[in-house]
Motif scaffolding. Structure first.
Motif, PDB file in Angstrom:
ATOM      1  N   TYR A  22       0.839  -1.202   0.000  1.00 46.77           N
ATOM      2  CA  TYR A  22       0.000   0.000   0.000  1.00 46.77           C
ATOM      3  C   TYR A  22       0.875   1.253   0.000  1.00 46.77           C
ATOM      4  O   TYR A  22       0.645   2.185  -0.769  1.00 46.77           O
ATOM      5  N   GLU A  23       1.897   1.287   0.857  1.00 45.82           N
ATOM      6  CA  GLU A  23       2.792   2.442   0.916  1.00 45.82           C
ATOM      7  C   GLU A  23       3.532   2.635  -0.400  1.00 45.82           C
ATOM      8  O   GLU A  23       3.720   3.762  -0.857  1.00 45.82           O
ATOM      9  N   ASP A  24       3.952   1.533  -1.034  1.00 44.14           N
ATOM     10  CA  ASP A  24       4.593   1.631  -2.349  1.00 44.14           C
ATOM     11  C   ASP A  24       3.631   2.224  -3.382  1.00 44.14           C
ATOM     12  O   ASP A  24       4.026   3.047  -4.210  1.00 44.14           O
ATOM     13  N   LEU A  25       2.390   1.819  -3.319  1.00 44.45           N
ATOM     14  CA  LEU A  25       1.381   2.336  -4.237  1.00 44.45           C
ATOM     15  C   LEU A  25       1.168   3.836  -4.042  1.00 44.45           C
ATOM     16  O   LEU A  25       1.162   4.606  -5.001  1.00 44.45           O
ATOM     17  N   VAL A  26       1.041   4.258  -2.794  1.00 40.80           N
ATOM     18  CA  VAL A  26       0.867   5.684  -2.490  1.00 40.80           C
ATOM     19  C   VAL A  26       2.095   6.472  -2.926  1.00 40.80           C
ATOM     20  O   VAL A  26       1.984   7.542  -3.537  1.00 40.80           O
ATOM     21  N   ASP A  27       3.296   5.956  -2.636  1.00 38.62           N
ATOM     22  CA  ASP A  27       4.530   6.629  -3.057  1.00 38.62           C
ATOM     23  C   ASP A  27       4.573   6.796  -4.574  1.00 38.62           C
ATOM     24  O   ASP A  27       4.964   7.847  -5.085  1.00 38.62           O
ATOM     25  N   GLY A  28       4.174   5.766  -5.290  1.00 40.78           N
ATOM     26  CA  GLY A  28       4.156   5.839  -6.753  1.00 40.78           C
ATOM     27  C   GLY A  28       3.184   6.888  -7.263  1.00 40.78           C
ATOM     28  O   GLY A  28       3.484   7.627  -8.207  1.00 40.78           O
ATOM     29  N   LEU A  29       2.019   6.969  -6.645  1.00 38.38           N
ATOM     30  CA  LEU A  29       1.034   7.990  -7.041  1.00 38.38           C
ATOM     31  C   LEU A  29       1.551   9.399  -6.753  1.00 38.38           C
ATOM     32  O   LEU A  29       1.386  10.311  -7.569  1.00 38.38           O
ATOM     33  N   GLN A  30       2.186   9.579  -5.591  1.00 36.86           N
ATOM     34  CA  GLN A  30       2.745  10.890  -5.261  1.00 36.86           C
ATOM     35  C   GLN A  30       3.872  11.259  -6.224  1.00 36.86           C
ATOM     36  O   GLN A  30       3.968  12.398  -6.673  1.00 36.86           O
ATOM     37  N   ALA A  31       4.712  10.291  -6.556  1.00 36.83           N
ATOM     38  CA  ALA A  31       5.800  10.550  -7.501  1.00 36.83           C
ATOM     39  C   ALA A  31       5.238  10.915  -8.869  1.00 36.83           C
ATOM     40  O   ALA A  31       5.747  11.830  -9.537  1.00 36.83           O
ATOM     41  N   SER A  32       4.187  10.247  -9.287  1.00 34.46           N
ATOM     42  CA  SER A  32       3.559  10.568 -10.579  1.00 34.46           C
ATOM     43  C   SER A  32       3.000  11.987 -10.579  1.00 34.46           C
ATOM     44  O   SER A  32       3.128  12.709 -11.574  1.00 34.46           O
ATOM     45  N   ILE A  34       4.083  14.512  -8.775  1.00 34.50           N
ATOM     46  CA  ILE A  34       5.232  15.427  -8.817  1.00 34.50           C
ATOM     47  C   ILE A  34       5.796  15.504 -10.234  1.00 34.50           C
ATOM     48  O   ILE A  34       6.084  16.596 -10.739  1.00 34.50           O
ATOM     49  N   MET A  35       5.941  14.372 -10.886  1.00 28.87           N
ATOM     50  CA  MET A  35       6.475  14.370 -12.249  1.00 28.87           C
ATOM     51  C   MET A  35       5.546  15.109 -13.204  1.00 28.87           C
ATOM     52  O   MET A  35       6.007  15.789 -14.134  1.00 28.87           O
ATOM     53  N   ALA A  36       4.242  15.022 -12.986  1.00 31.88           N
ATOM     54  CA  ALA A  36       3.286  15.761 -13.827  1.00 31.88           C
ATOM     55  C   ALA A  36       3.458  17.263 -13.630  1.00 31.88           C
ATOM     56  O   ALA A  36       3.388  18.034 -14.600  1.00 31.88           O
ATOM     57  N   ARG A  37       3.689  17.702 -12.376  1.00 30.90           N
ATOM     58  CA  ARG A  37       3.907  19.135 -12.132  1.00 30.90           C
ATOM     59  C   ARG A  37       5.192  19.608 -12.810  1.00 30.90           C
ATOM     60  O   ARG A  37       5.245  20.697 -13.377  1.00 30.90           O
ATOM     61  N   ILE A  38       6.211  18.788 -12.762  1.00 31.42           N
ATOM     62  CA  ILE A  38       7.472  19.146 -13.418  1.00 31.42           C
ATOM     63  C   ILE A  38       7.269  19.200 -14.932  1.00 31.42           C
ATOM     64  O   ILE A  38       7.728  20.127 -15.600  1.00 31.42           O
ATOM     65  N   ALA A  39       6.576  18.223 -15.476  1.00 33.31           N
ATOM     66  CA  ALA A  39       6.306  18.201 -16.921  1.00 33.31           C
ATOM     67  C   ALA A  39       5.484  19.417 -17.343  1.00 33.31           C
ATOM     68  O   ALA A  39       5.626  19.897 -18.468  1.00 33.31           O
ATOM     69  N   ALA A  40       4.652  19.929 -16.418  1.00 34.51           N
ATOM     70  CA  ALA A  40       3.832  21.107 -16.723  1.00 34.51           C
ATOM     71  C   ALA A  40       4.623  22.405 -16.574  1.00 34.51           C
ATOM     72  O   ALA A  40       4.094  23.481 -16.825  1.00 34.51           O
TER      73      ALA A  40
END
Length: 122
Positions: A22-32, A34-40
């Protein structure tokens, strides 16, 4: 990911997974996110700058040097005198909220990036 169990309770489907998964899943969603904000186009700062911001006695000077802006150019952009900017950078004066806001705008940073709450015991 370890074993995932599918359950049905009161007609609703659920998935049971380990806390680590579950924590890995949440970390992955948070990382995604963040990467979307950087891409924007959200700006990121190099580690050396972040370290300097924690150690500096003048965040205004640190950001000005990072942005490669001269004292004269920043003073002009913030509509203050070079002496006033020099006094703020040397902590002779703190500068008003209005002045610091103009400096932050000229440096393309948030006002919060320039102002750090100091420990009252220092």
């Amino acid at each position: 990911m370890s074993d995932v169990q599918k359950l049905t309770i009161d007609g609703k489907n659920y998935v049971l997974l380990s806390e680590d998964d579950y924590e890995d899943l949440v970390d992955g969603l948070q990382a995604s996110a963040i990467m979307a904000r950087i891409a924007a186009g959200e700006e990121t700062w190099p580690l050396d700058l972040v370290k300097e911001l924690f150690e500096t006695d003048s965040r205004v000077r640190t950001f000005r040097e990072y942005r490669k802006i001269s004292t004269a150019a920043l003073a002009e952009a913030a509509d203050i005198s070079e002496q006033d900017l020099s006094d703020i950078e040397s902590n002779t004066t703190t500068g008003s909220v209005d002045v610091l806001t103009r400096i932050a705008t000229a440096l393309n940073v948030d006002l919060d990036d320039l102002v750090v709450e100091r420990d009252a015991h220092q």
